[in-house]
Motif scaffolding. Sequence first.
Motif, PDB file in Angstrom:
ATOM      1  N   LEU A 108      39.651  44.916  44.839  1.00 53.02           N
ATOM      2  CA  LEU A 108      38.200  44.849  44.609  1.00 53.02           C
ATOM      3  C   LEU A 108      37.431  44.911  45.926  1.00 53.02           C
ATOM      4  N   ASN A 109      37.936  44.239  46.947  1.00 50.85           N
ATOM      5  CA  ASN A 109      37.278  44.298  48.257  1.00 50.85           C
ATOM      6  C   ASN A 109      37.274  45.720  48.808  1.00 50.85           C
ATOM      7  N   THR A 110      38.375  46.432  48.615  1.00 50.05           N
ATOM      8  CA  THR A 110      38.450  47.809  49.087  1.00 50.05           C
ATOM      9  C   THR A 110      37.462  48.702  48.348  1.00 50.05           C
ATOM     10  N   PRO A 123      33.225  48.448  40.817  1.00 49.98           N
ATOM     11  CA  PRO A 123      34.350  48.020  39.974  1.00 49.98           C
ATOM     12  C   PRO A 123      33.838  47.615  38.594  1.00 49.98           C
ATOM     13  N   ILE A 124      34.439  48.185  37.554  1.00 51.08           N
ATOM     14  CA  ILE A 124      34.082  47.830  36.181  1.00 51.08           C
ATOM     15  C   ILE A 124      35.306  47.185  35.553  1.00 51.08           C
ATOM     16  N   ILE A 125      35.189  45.907  35.233  1.00 48.96           N
ATOM     17  CA  ILE A 125      36.342  45.088  34.846  1.00 48.96           C
ATOM     18  C   ILE A 125      36.268  44.709  33.373  1.00 48.96           C
ATOM     19  N   ASN A 126      37.414  44.734  32.736  1.00 48.82           N
ATOM     20  CA  ASN A 126      37.512  44.288  31.348  1.00 48.82           C
ATOM     21  C   ASN A 126      38.892  43.664  31.159  1.00 48.82           C
ATOM     22  N   GLU A 127      39.038  42.855  30.128  1.00 47.63           N
ATOM     23  CA  GLU A 127      40.367  42.356  29.803  1.00 47.63           C
ATOM     24  C   GLU A 127      41.199  43.495  29.232  1.00 47.63           C
ATOM     25  N   ASN A 128      42.480  43.502  29.561  1.00 48.73           N
ATOM     26  CA  ASN A 128      43.359  44.569  29.099  1.00 48.73           C
ATOM     27  C   ASN A 128      43.777  44.308  27.655  1.00 48.73           C
ATOM     28  N   ASP A 129      42.867  44.580  26.744  1.00 49.74           N
ATOM     29  CA  ASP A 129      43.104  44.277  25.331  1.00 49.74           C
ATOM     30  C   ASP A 129      44.246  45.098  24.736  1.00 49.74           C
ATOM     31  N   THR A 130      44.521  46.268  25.308  1.00 48.30           N
ATOM     32  CA  THR A 130      45.522  47.143  24.696  1.00 48.30           C
ATOM     33  C   THR A 130      46.939  46.590  24.811  1.00 48.30           C
ATOM     34  N   ILE A 139      36.331  36.081  37.835  1.00 48.57           N
ATOM     35  CA  ILE A 139      36.111  37.117  38.849  1.00 48.57           C
ATOM     36  C   ILE A 139      35.102  36.630  39.890  1.00 48.57           C
ATOM     37  N   THR A 140      34.097  35.900  39.447  1.00 48.05           N
ATOM     38  CA  THR A 140      33.112  35.330  40.369  1.00 48.05           C
ATOM     39  C   THR A 140      33.783  34.418  41.379  1.00 48.05           C
ATOM     40  N   LEU A 141      34.708  33.602  40.905  1.00 57.42           N
ATOM     41  CA  LEU A 141      35.440  32.701  41.794  1.00 57.42           C
ATOM     42  C   LEU A 141      36.437  33.468  42.658  1.00 57.42           C
ATOM     43  N   LEU A 142      37.154  34.407  42.039  1.00 54.74           N
ATOM     44  CA  LEU A 142      38.129  35.214  42.761  1.00 54.74           C
ATOM     45  C   LEU A 142      37.495  35.905  43.970  1.00 54.74           C
TER      46      LEU A 142
END
Length: 376
Positions: A125-127, A135-142, A160-163
Amino acid sequence: MPKQRLINARRVVVKLGSNVITAENSLNLALIESISNQISSLMDKGIEVILVSSGAMAAGLRKMGMDRRPEEIPKRQAISAIGQSGLMNAYEKSFKGCDKKVAQILLTAEDLNNRKRYLNARNTLNTLMKWKVVPIINENDTIMVEEIKLGDNDNLAAMITLLMDADFLFILTDIDGLYTKDPRIYPNAELIPKVTRFKKEIEDFASDIPGTLGTGGMLSKIQAAQKTTSAGIPMIVARGNIPNVLCHLFEGKEYGTYFVPKKEKMPSRKCWIAYTLAPKGSLVIDDGAVHAVMLNGKSLLAIGILSVEGDFEEGAAVSFKTTANEIIGIGLVNYRSLDINLIKGLKTSQIERCLGDKHYDEVIHRNNLALNDCCT
């Protein structure tokens, strides 16, 4: 209100809810374009933005002509896969119009529970942000199963905010903020503009305001706020379809409900312990140990442990609690449960004689524990 914090913010997380991002029969493309434009504008001002977006499941349901989430996990996974491609395509088109690139990140709890993978996710994410990619993040529901499920995207956004040690979390939903009751049902419901303490009535208010297409109602947003604010990071819940809502918030306009953070930020490692790890067992400790850990900032020693619950290995996350069954914190243990059962109640000097060796003086070192006021 958060005006001064927003002036100083350099990295923020924005979470979009399912009910905001979906229209009657498809994705709400106008809303996606509007949010993309707002995020691009913030980026042009030097603010890094991470987007946590719901909508894959909802988009898949719309595409398949279904009006509710299937009960069977394989069907949920299939629906999410159907919707995810359309969701990312919509974002890619919208951000391309702003001369911005996007990247998809799909995560599970397993990714964040493992310290190495957790740090790898942060480095990626930093990169991306260094490259000015959104970065567009979602849970890997699949590939979701209960054991690796994060729960909902409100929880994911908080994690993610904490990460990423962000300065602010915005949760944009289909309601103006936290109300005293569901405003869609009760005309006399009152908006709560600011929350400074999480009293029981706050959770009572939230539990009466459910979600529809998404998994998280208002209660999940309260739980996300408890995590971020305990770590010293503020959060706002606001209506996502207000024109230019993000830009207006940065200009000092007051929308939604502002959750006031604690004065000091929690160290990144303690955030990971407090909010990401699932306890594998628990330790019941005596009053002296409670006092030493909570008031004096001490490590947890074997002498203060009364009993062990669960079966776990060295390095596992374990909660510790009072004799009244009140959980007061979570930490990483230096000994497996079998050995703690043998050394509980012993002085540190007696551990080697009992086990044959002694690798650590502490069962949980103070640097590896987070107290209950950080991990409710």
